[in-house]
Design a protein around this motif. Structure first.
Motif, mmCIF file in Angstrom:
data_model
loop_
_atom_site.group_PDB
_atom_site.id
_atom_site.type_symbol
_atom_site.label_atom_id
_atom_site.label_comp_id
_atom_site.label_asym_id
_atom_site.label_seq_id
_atom_site.Cartn_x
_atom_site.Cartn_y
_atom_site.Cartn_z
ATOM 1 N N LEU A 53 18.439 25.916 54.408
ATOM 2 C CA LEU A 53 17.347 26.809 54.790
ATOM 3 C C LEU A 53 16.491 26.190 55.890
ATOM 4 N N GLN A 54 16.229 24.892 55.791
ATOM 5 C CA GLN A 54 15.474 24.209 56.840
ATOM 6 C C GLN A 54 16.239 24.252 58.165
ATOM 7 N N VAL A 56 18.386 26.639 59.070
ATOM 8 C CA VAL A 56 18.252 28.013 59.556
ATOM 9 C C VAL A 56 16.906 28.179 60.248
ATOM 10 N N HIS A 57 15.860 27.708 59.597
ATOM 11 C CA HIS A 57 14.502 27.797 60.136
ATOM 12 C C HIS A 57 14.420 27.130 61.507
ATOM 13 N N ALA A 58 15.011 25.935 61.643
ATOM 14 C CA ALA A 58 14.968 25.193 62.904
ATOM 15 C C ALA A 58 15.708 25.929 64.025
ATOM 16 N N VAL A 59 16.857 26.514 63.699
ATOM 17 C CA VAL A 59 17.611 27.245 64.721
ATOM 18 C C VAL A 59 16.838 28.491 65.151
ATOM 19 N N MET A 60 16.272 29.228 64.203
ATOM 20 C CA MET A 60 15.484 30.415 64.554
ATOM 21 C C MET A 60 14.314 30.045 65.452
ATOM 22 N N ALA A 61 13.669 28.913 65.162
ATOM 23 C CA ALA A 61 12.508 28.479 65.946
ATOM 24 C C ALA A 61 12.872 28.292 67.420
ATOM 25 N N CYS A 62 14.109 27.925 67.705
ATOM 26 C CA CYS A 62 14.548 27.757 69.103
ATOM 27 C C CYS A 62 14.461 29.070 69.876
ATOM 28 N N ALA A 63 14.474 30.190 69.168
ATOM 29 C CA ALA A 63 14.385 31.509 69.805
ATOM 30 C C ALA A 63 13.013 32.132 69.603
ATOM 31 N N GLY A 64 12.056 31.352 69.105
ATOM 32 C CA GLY A 64 10.725 31.881 68.852
ATOM 33 C C GLY A 64 10.660 32.747 67.617
ATOM 34 N N ALA A 65 11.638 32.595 66.719
ATOM 35 C CA ALA A 65 11.693 33.397 65.488
ATOM 36 C C ALA A 65 11.284 32.554 64.294
ATOM 37 N N GLY A 66 10.811 33.231 63.278
ATOM 38 C CA GLY A 66 10.477 32.587 62.019
ATOM 39 C C GLY A 66 11.047 33.408 60.881
ATOM 40 N N PRO A 67 10.815 32.985 59.651
ATOM 41 C CA PRO A 67 11.336 33.713 58.501
ATOM 42 C C PRO A 67 10.942 35.192 58.482
ATOM 43 N N GLU A 68 9.755 35.496 59.009
ATOM 44 C CA GLU A 68 9.289 36.885 59.017
ATOM 45 C C GLU A 68 10.131 37.780 59.911
ATOM 46 N N HIS A 69 10.976 37.189 60.742
ATOM 47 C CA HIS A 69 11.833 37.961 61.641
ATOM 48 C C HIS A 69 13.242 38.171 61.091
ATOM 49 N N MET A 70 13.551 37.551 59.952
ATOM 50 C CA MET A 70 14.889 37.703 59.379
ATOM 51 C C MET A 70 15.107 39.141 58.907
ATOM 52 N N VAL A 71 16.260 39.696 59.261
ATOM 53 C CA VAL A 71 16.608 41.027 58.781
ATOM 54 C C VAL A 71 17.834 40.998 57.877
ATOM 55 N N ARG A 72 18.662 39.973 58.018
ATOM 56 C CA ARG A 72 19.876 39.871 57.215
ATOM 57 C C ARG A 72 20.203 38.414 56.969
ATOM 58 N N MET A 73 20.629 38.126 55.743
ATOM 59 C CA MET A 73 20.984 36.765 55.352
ATOM 60 C C MET A 73 22.235 36.837 54.483
ATOM 61 N N THR A 74 23.223 36.016 54.808
ATOM 62 C CA THR A 74 24.435 35.951 53.993
ATOM 63 C C THR A 74 24.599 34.528 53.475
ATOM 64 N N TRP A 75 24.782 34.423 52.164
ATOM 65 C CA TRP A 75 24.978 33.137 51.502
ATOM 66 C C TRP A 75 26.433 33.046 51.058
ATOM 67 N N TYR A 76 27.032 31.899 51.303
ATOM 68 C CA TYR A 76 28.357 31.582 50.778
ATOM 69 C C TYR A 76 28.159 30.389 49.844
ATOM 70 N N ILE A 77 28.497 30.568 48.575
ATOM 71 C CA ILE A 77 28.300 29.514 47.585
ATOM 72 C C ILE A 77 29.639 29.173 46.943
ATOM 73 N N THR A 78 29.761 27.939 46.481
ATOM 74 C CA THR A 78 31.023 27.515 45.873
ATOM 75 C C THR A 78 31.016 27.592 44.352
ATOM 76 N N ASP A 79 29.859 27.877 43.740
ATOM 77 C CA ASP A 79 29.790 27.935 42.277
ATOM 78 C C ASP A 79 28.766 28.983 41.838
ATOM 79 N N ARG A 80 29.250 30.165 41.507
ATOM 80 C CA ARG A 80 28.384 31.269 41.085
ATOM 81 C C ARG A 80 27.622 30.922 39.815
ATOM 82 N N ASP A 81 28.256 30.205 38.890
ATOM 83 C CA ASP A 81 27.591 29.859 37.632
ATOM 84 C C ASP A 81 26.398 28.938 37.884
ATOM 85 N N GLU A 82 26.562 27.951 38.758
ATOM 86 C CA GLU A 82 25.437 27.072 39.077
ATOM 87 C C GLU A 82 24.336 27.850 39.788
#
Length: 130
Positions: A53-54, A56-82
């Motif tokens: 997440l940090q 993601v935040h750093a990359v967005m900042a390079c474009a002048g974006a912050g979390p308030e500008h996020m419209v879509r987020m996709t998570w890929y996880i290796t353990d649904r139970d965890e």
């Protein structure tokens, strides 16, 4: 930015059903839980998620974006139970890094990620208003 909530639908918790926005599009490629030197500091799922997440935040900042500008987020996880067992911790880390902005989200369990030690990968689309 307009959050899309069909009439009569239950309000989602921790995400939006959809988002309409106009402005400069920012596409953040999948970020994993390693630091800027591409080194993992932990094999813990929550620690890796916080770092991802940090990142993601750093990359967005390079474009002048912050979390308030996020419209879509996709998570890929290796353990649904965890993921499900640690939702409270996950929510705390999310709010610590991203605040209380919850875009349209998708979470997918995958058998593995390209980086062997990675437990989570997160990609984001953001829109910075004109």
């Amino acid at each position: 930015m307009n959050f899309l909530q069909p009439p009569g639908w239950a309000t989602p918790k921790g995400y939006a059903n959809g988002v309409a926005a106009r402005g400069t599009l920012v596409f953040v490629g999948g970020q994993i839980g390693w630091n800027g030197d591409q080194q993992f500091e932990s094999d813990d799922f929550i620690a890796q998620t916080k770092q991802a997440l940090q990142n993601v935040h750093a990359v967005m900042a390079c474009a002048g974006a912050g979390p308030e500008h996020m419209v879509r987020m996709t998570w890929y996880i290796t353990d649904r139970d965890e993921y499900n067992a640690r939702l409270r911790e996950l929510g705390g880390v999310y709010r610590e890094v991203m605040g209380k902005h919850f875009p349209a989200m998708t979470c997918v369990e995958v058998s593995r990620l390209v980086e062997t030690r990675a437990k989570v990968e997160i990609e984001v689309t953001a829109v910075v208003p004109d």
